[in-house]
Design a protein around this motif. Sequence first.
Motif, PDB file in Angstrom:
ATOM      1  N   HIS A 364       0.858  -1.180   0.000  1.00 10.51           N
ATOM      2  CA  HIS A 364       0.000   0.000   0.000  1.00 10.51           C
ATOM      3  C   HIS A 364       0.891   1.225   0.000  1.00 10.51           C
ATOM      4  CE1 HIS A 364      -3.306   2.667   0.630  1.00 10.51           C
ATOM      5  NE2 HIS A 364      -2.890   3.033   1.831  1.00 10.51           N
ATOM      6  N   HIS A 365       0.705   2.062  -1.011  1.00  2.72           N
ATOM      7  CA  HIS A 365       1.540   3.252  -1.156  1.00  2.72           C
ATOM      8  C   HIS A 365       0.638   4.476  -1.220  1.00  2.72           C
ATOM      9  CE1 HIS A 365       4.696   0.402  -1.852  1.00  2.72           C
ATOM     10  NE2 HIS A 365       4.091  -0.070  -2.928  1.00  2.72           N
ATOM     11  N   PRO A 366       0.234   5.008  -0.069  1.00  7.73           N
ATOM     12  CA  PRO A 366      -0.702   6.138  -0.071  1.00  7.73           C
ATOM     13  C   PRO A 366      -0.057   7.421  -0.552  1.00  7.73           C
ATOM     14  CG  PRO A 366       0.071   5.681   2.159  1.00  7.73           C
ATOM     15  CD  PRO A 366       0.628   4.589   1.293  1.00  7.73           C
ATOM     16  N   ALA A 367      -0.892   8.290  -1.081  1.00  4.75           N
ATOM     17  CA  ALA A 367      -0.438   9.617  -1.476  1.00  4.75           C
ATOM     18  C   ALA A 367      -0.197  10.468  -0.234  1.00  4.75           C
ATOM     19  CB  ALA A 367      -1.485  10.279  -2.365  1.00  4.75           C
ATOM     20  N   PRO A 368       0.622  11.498  -0.328  1.00  3.22           N
ATOM     21  CA  PRO A 368       0.764  12.421   0.807  1.00  3.22           C
ATOM     22  C   PRO A 368      -0.573  13.087   1.112  1.00  3.22           C
ATOM     23  CG  PRO A 368       1.786  13.334  -1.165  1.00  3.22           C
ATOM     24  CD  PRO A 368       1.428  11.916  -1.480  1.00  3.22           C
ATOM     25  N   GLY A 369      -0.760  13.531   2.343  1.00  2.55           N
ATOM     26  CA  GLY A 369      -2.017  14.146   2.731  1.00  2.55           C
ATOM     27  C   GLY A 369      -2.213  15.511   2.082  1.00  2.55           C
ATOM     28  N   PRO A 370      -3.467  15.962   1.950  1.00  2.00           N
ATOM     29  CA  PRO A 370      -3.731  17.264   1.323  1.00  2.00           C
ATOM     30  C   PRO A 370      -2.982  18.437   1.942  1.00  2.00           C
ATOM     31  CG  PRO A 370      -5.757  16.004   1.501  1.00  2.00           C
ATOM     32  CD  PRO A 370      -4.706  15.228   2.253  1.00  2.00           C
ATOM     33  N   PRO A 371      -2.895  18.544   3.290  1.00  2.00           N
ATOM     34  CA  PRO A 371      -2.133  19.689   3.834  1.00  2.00           C
ATOM     35  C   PRO A 371      -0.672  19.683   3.406  1.00  2.00           C
ATOM     36  CG  PRO A 371      -3.563  18.740   5.511  1.00  2.00           C
ATOM     37  CD  PRO A 371      -3.584  17.791   4.360  1.00  2.00           C
ATOM     38  N   GLU A 372      -0.052  18.504   3.363  1.00  2.00           N
ATOM     39  CA  GLU A 372       1.341  18.439   2.926  1.00  2.00           C
ATOM     40  C   GLU A 372       1.484  18.908   1.476  1.00  2.00           C
ATOM     41  OE1 GLU A 372       4.844  15.128   2.025  1.00  2.00           O
ATOM     42  OE2 GLU A 372       3.122  14.572   3.269  1.00  2.00           O
ATOM     43  N   VAL A 373       0.562  18.470   0.630  1.00  2.00           N
ATOM     44  CA  VAL A 373       0.613  18.849  -0.782  1.00  2.00           C
ATOM     45  C   VAL A 373       0.395  20.352  -0.942  1.00  2.00           C
ATOM     46  CG1 VAL A 373      -0.530  18.550  -3.020  1.00  2.00           C
ATOM     47  CG2 VAL A 373      -0.055  16.564  -1.570  1.00  2.00           C
ATOM     48  N   ALA A 374      -0.468  20.935  -0.098  1.00  2.00           N
ATOM     49  CA  ALA A 374      -0.724  22.381  -0.175  1.00  2.00           C
ATOM     50  C   ALA A 374       0.558  23.188  -0.018  1.00  2.00           C
ATOM     51  CB  ALA A 374      -1.733  22.793   0.887  1.00  2.00           C
ATOM     52  N   GLY A 375       1.477  22.703   0.783  1.00  2.00           N
ATOM     53  CA  GLY A 375       2.725  23.426   1.002  1.00  2.00           C
ATOM     54  C   GLY A 375       3.835  23.062   0.046  1.00  2.00           C
ATOM     55  N   ARG A 376       3.551  22.099  -0.884  1.00  2.00           N
ATOM     56  CA  ARG A 376       4.647  21.597  -1.716  1.00  2.00           C
ATOM     57  C   ARG A 376       4.355  21.594  -3.208  1.00  2.00           C
ATOM     58  NH1 ARG A 376       7.648  16.719   1.649  1.00  2.00           N
ATOM     59  NH2 ARG A 376       8.287  18.031   3.403  1.00  2.00           N
ATOM     60  N   LEU A 377       3.202  22.081  -3.605  1.00  3.61           N
ATOM     61  CA  LEU A 377       2.937  22.223  -5.032  1.00  3.61           C
ATOM     62  C   LEU A 377       3.815  23.334  -5.618  1.00  3.61           C
ATOM     63  CD1 LEU A 377      -0.954  21.829  -5.230  1.00  3.61           C
ATOM     64  CD2 LEU A 377       0.741  20.370  -6.363  1.00  3.61           C
ATOM     65  N   PRO A 378       3.988  23.359  -6.943  1.00  4.97           N
ATOM     66  CA  PRO A 378       4.823  24.413  -7.535  1.00  4.97           C
ATOM     67  C   PRO A 378       4.340  25.816  -7.170  1.00  4.97           C
ATOM     68  CG  PRO A 378       4.361  22.701  -9.149  1.00  4.97           C
ATOM     69  CD  PRO A 378       3.520  22.385  -7.945  1.00  4.97           C
ATOM     70  N   VAL A 379       5.283  26.737  -7.109  1.00  6.48           N
ATOM     71  CA  VAL A 379       5.015  28.124  -6.721  1.00  6.48           C
ATOM     72  C   VAL A 379       4.959  28.989  -7.971  1.00  6.48           C
ATOM     73  CG1 VAL A 379       5.939  30.113  -5.486  1.00  6.48           C
ATOM     74  CG2 VAL A 379       6.075  27.831  -4.459  1.00  6.48           C
ATOM     75  N   PRO A 380       3.951  29.859  -8.117  1.00  2.75           N
ATOM     76  CA  PRO A 380       3.912  30.760  -9.289  1.00  2.75           C
ATOM     77  C   PRO A 380       5.107  31.712  -9.310  1.00  2.75           C
ATOM     78  CG  PRO A 380       1.767  30.677  -8.192  1.00  2.75           C
ATOM     79  CD  PRO A 380       2.740  29.980  -7.284  1.00  2.75           C
ATOM     80  N   ARG A 381       5.606  31.947 -10.496  1.00  2.73           N
ATOM     81  CA  ARG A 381       6.665  32.947 -10.651  1.00  2.73           C
ATOM     82  C   ARG A 381       6.078  34.341 -10.383  1.00  2.73           C
ATOM     83  NH1 ARG A 381      11.203  30.996 -13.346  1.00  2.73           N
ATOM     84  NH2 ARG A 381      10.900  28.994 -14.403  1.00  2.73           N
ATOM     85  N   PRO A 382       6.865  35.244  -9.822  1.00  4.53           N
ATOM     86  CA  PRO A 382       6.339  36.594  -9.580  1.00  4.53           C
ATOM     87  C   PRO A 382       6.047  37.317 -10.894  1.00  4.53           C
ATOM     88  CG  PRO A 382       8.687  36.472  -9.068  1.00  4.53           C
ATOM     89  CD  PRO A 382       8.231  35.067  -9.306  1.00  4.53           C
ATOM     90  N   ASP A 383       4.994  38.105 -10.873  1.00  5.55           N
ATOM     91  CA  ASP A 383       4.583  38.885 -12.043  1.00  5.55           C
ATOM     92  C   ASP A 383       5.701  39.872 -12.417  1.00  5.55           C
ATOM     93  OD1 ASP A 383       3.393  40.467 -13.922  1.00  5.55           O
ATOM     94  OD2 ASP A 383       1.691  41.084 -12.677  1.00  5.55           O
ATOM     95  N   PRO A 384       6.171  39.836 -13.678  1.00  6.02           N
ATOM     96  CA  PRO A 384       7.234  40.769 -14.073  1.00  6.02           C
ATOM     97  C   PRO A 384       6.855  42.232 -13.901  1.00  6.02           C
ATOM     98  CG  PRO A 384       6.941  39.057 -15.739  1.00  6.02           C
ATOM     99  CD  PRO A 384       5.800  38.920 -14.772  1.00  6.02           C
ATOM    100  N   ASP A 385       5.554  42.542 -13.903  1.00  4.95           N
ATOM    101  CA  ASP A 385       5.120  43.927 -13.767  1.00  4.95           C
ATOM    102  C   ASP A 385       4.944  44.353 -12.314  1.00  4.95           C
ATOM    103  OD1 ASP A 385       5.040  44.250 -16.544  1.00  4.95           O
ATOM    104  OD2 ASP A 385       3.009  43.445 -16.655  1.00  4.95           O
TER     105      ASP A 385
END
Length: 726
Positions: A364-385
């Motif tokens: 059994h290989h469960p996925a990480p929990g939703p709170p963990e994923v919330a802090g580890r998904l890709p981060v948007p690049r800052p708006d150039p403007d």
Amino acid sequence: MGVAPEPPRPAHVALPPEHPDPTVLPEITLLDRADSAGDNPVAPSGLPLPPGTLLAGQYRLVRPLGYGGMGEVCLAHDTKVDDRAVAVKMLHAELATESYSLLEGERRELVELNHDGFIRVFNYGHHAGVGDFLVLQYVDGLNLEEVRARAHEHPEEFGGDRFLEFVLAYGVRILAALAHLHAPERGKVYGDLKPPNVMHDGSTTKLVDVGSVRRAGAPGLTTALYRAPSVGPHGESEPQDDLFSLGETLRTLCGLGATRHDLADLAALAPLDDATGGHRGLGLVSLARALRRATRTARAGRFATAREMDEQLRGVFRELRSLRTGAETFEPSPLFLQSAYALDGGLGAAPEVRHWATAPAAPHHPAPGPPEVAGRLPVPRPDPDDDHHGELSRLSDDDPEALLQHTGDWRDSPEVHLLRCRLRLRVALRSEDGDLTGAETALALAEDAIGPANGPHDWRLDWHRGLLALARSRVPEARGRFDRVYAAIPGEYAPKLALGYCAEQLGRLHEALTFYEAVRLRNPSLGSAAFGAVRARLALGGPDALTDAIAALDAVPQHSRHRTAARTAAVRIRVDHARDAEGLGAAVRALGRLFSAHGLTDEPSRVRMKTEVWGAAHRLLGDADGGGGAITGAQLRAVAAHADPLLEFPADVRALRTDLSRFYRVLAHQAARDAPTPDDGIPLAEILLDRAYAVRPFGFLHARFGKDFPWLGKKIRNRPPRSAWK
């Protein structure tokens, strides 16, 4: 009676080699070009001057080529420039009296409109009986309406499904021309973009009817079928109206629905959640979403600029190509930073010592929990403007509390508020109470700073709302937010990764696999997609599930930061599913590669991985000396013979037990130092010592545990193993 359509012009279409460049197109060569039939044809009806007439003492008329929105276009030869072929555009008779006012204000700017995407305007002039005329670069190929018809009749000429990628290549090329035209220093629009106004000649494409080019907001020519609803009654157009016309042009070209309103059904996710729903492919859904955004009724709902639309069409191209070929088509995302986290749920690391506290269970290989994923998904690049783009681009992924302190005196801006939202979310996830109030407040401030006019169309707000929903484990809500992000930026991988995770959590495994595979194939370096695909495949099962899961992990390239985690997971999965000598041998060989070539150098992790593999061998052997097990002692020797010698895999049952007993004692040492006490109150070190005692081969002499392990302390040293209790 209707007029019979003209027969298709004979042409040769040469497919280019496979290439990740989203501007590559087939080579189209007309076999009967208009400038190759001689210089003395019969004068056609309606031509104001006979063939051979020298316009303005320089341009000798040859034949008509067709009609544009403002007048007739004729082939001519420039007698002063090597008799080169040119196209001369003359106004309709009813516009001749207005020719000066129509052309004088624009003709000089058209001559200076020097971009490869437009037909060049060489000159302008005046001739008695004709009035003003423009002298244009001569191109002769198939216009996009002819390309559409030809691809419909002969799809093999355009590579079948590959034609959709060529449609996007047309879009990318046209957008480069539109971006040039829309630039603030020019402030123009094309106004009448449609398939007949785009010519494919050889390997080039040109917007050929420049008579519709005008200042943004000025009246001018449009065509009803491709005109945006926001265009004024006299053709008053803005740059986003050109993007609408391009969206309709591309939709017509690839045949997605009868009208733009059909794109809503084509862009739906529902069919992805069953075994057959992926037959359309996620790439087609992404394409429909890109065209749907371009053709929204309100300007605010469309792409804001040609550059923004270009970025998304390029992303959809990469997705389509990877799904079709299975080959990587990677380019760094213009909108997201690549995450350092693999979202592997622990599968990509050696098992924790507590893994051996209980008897082996079904894999059994469960996925990480939703709170963990919330802090580890890709981060948007800052708006150039954004005012703080420079400072934001230099920030490292440091401790969130330290970053909050560092940015505390920065002047407020949307990006600063969004950064604080993410930082406070991470602080909340680390705290015991998990209070997200600070993160919500920062997001509300970001929304206020963006403003009510732009807020409903800013995908960054939905992205952060999705993160907050995951942090609260509200997965259905998060899925809705990330779906809105996917609709806004359909060429990006990050919302698909988030949607794949949400689908996995909601039990929509086919949908999850569709998203994960689309991201993984496009960029195999993204460990999160590979691990998600592995979990979905194993959960769905099937005869090829194990093979496909291992292949996804092995495809994570050596240069990826997640390569060691992927190879570790591959060993663990092989161990979990080993049922015979072949399966055990594959796990042993993979472990050797993990140690020697794939970066697992941490010694405690090596011991735990060896304990997993040696333990699997012991389980498969069954009774002592191999009797009654799934493999025999002879098969164990064969596995050892093909193992990496540096691994020192044992070739007989006694050596295997000796090693395994030693590994359990080392793990007991680790447990005494680091592992928490299990819930039943029995120290984990004692459980591991019992395992060591149980697996240790019989002998005439046994060393005392107290002598072997003085670090365990007097209480454990003087206590007999639990397996000896009666």
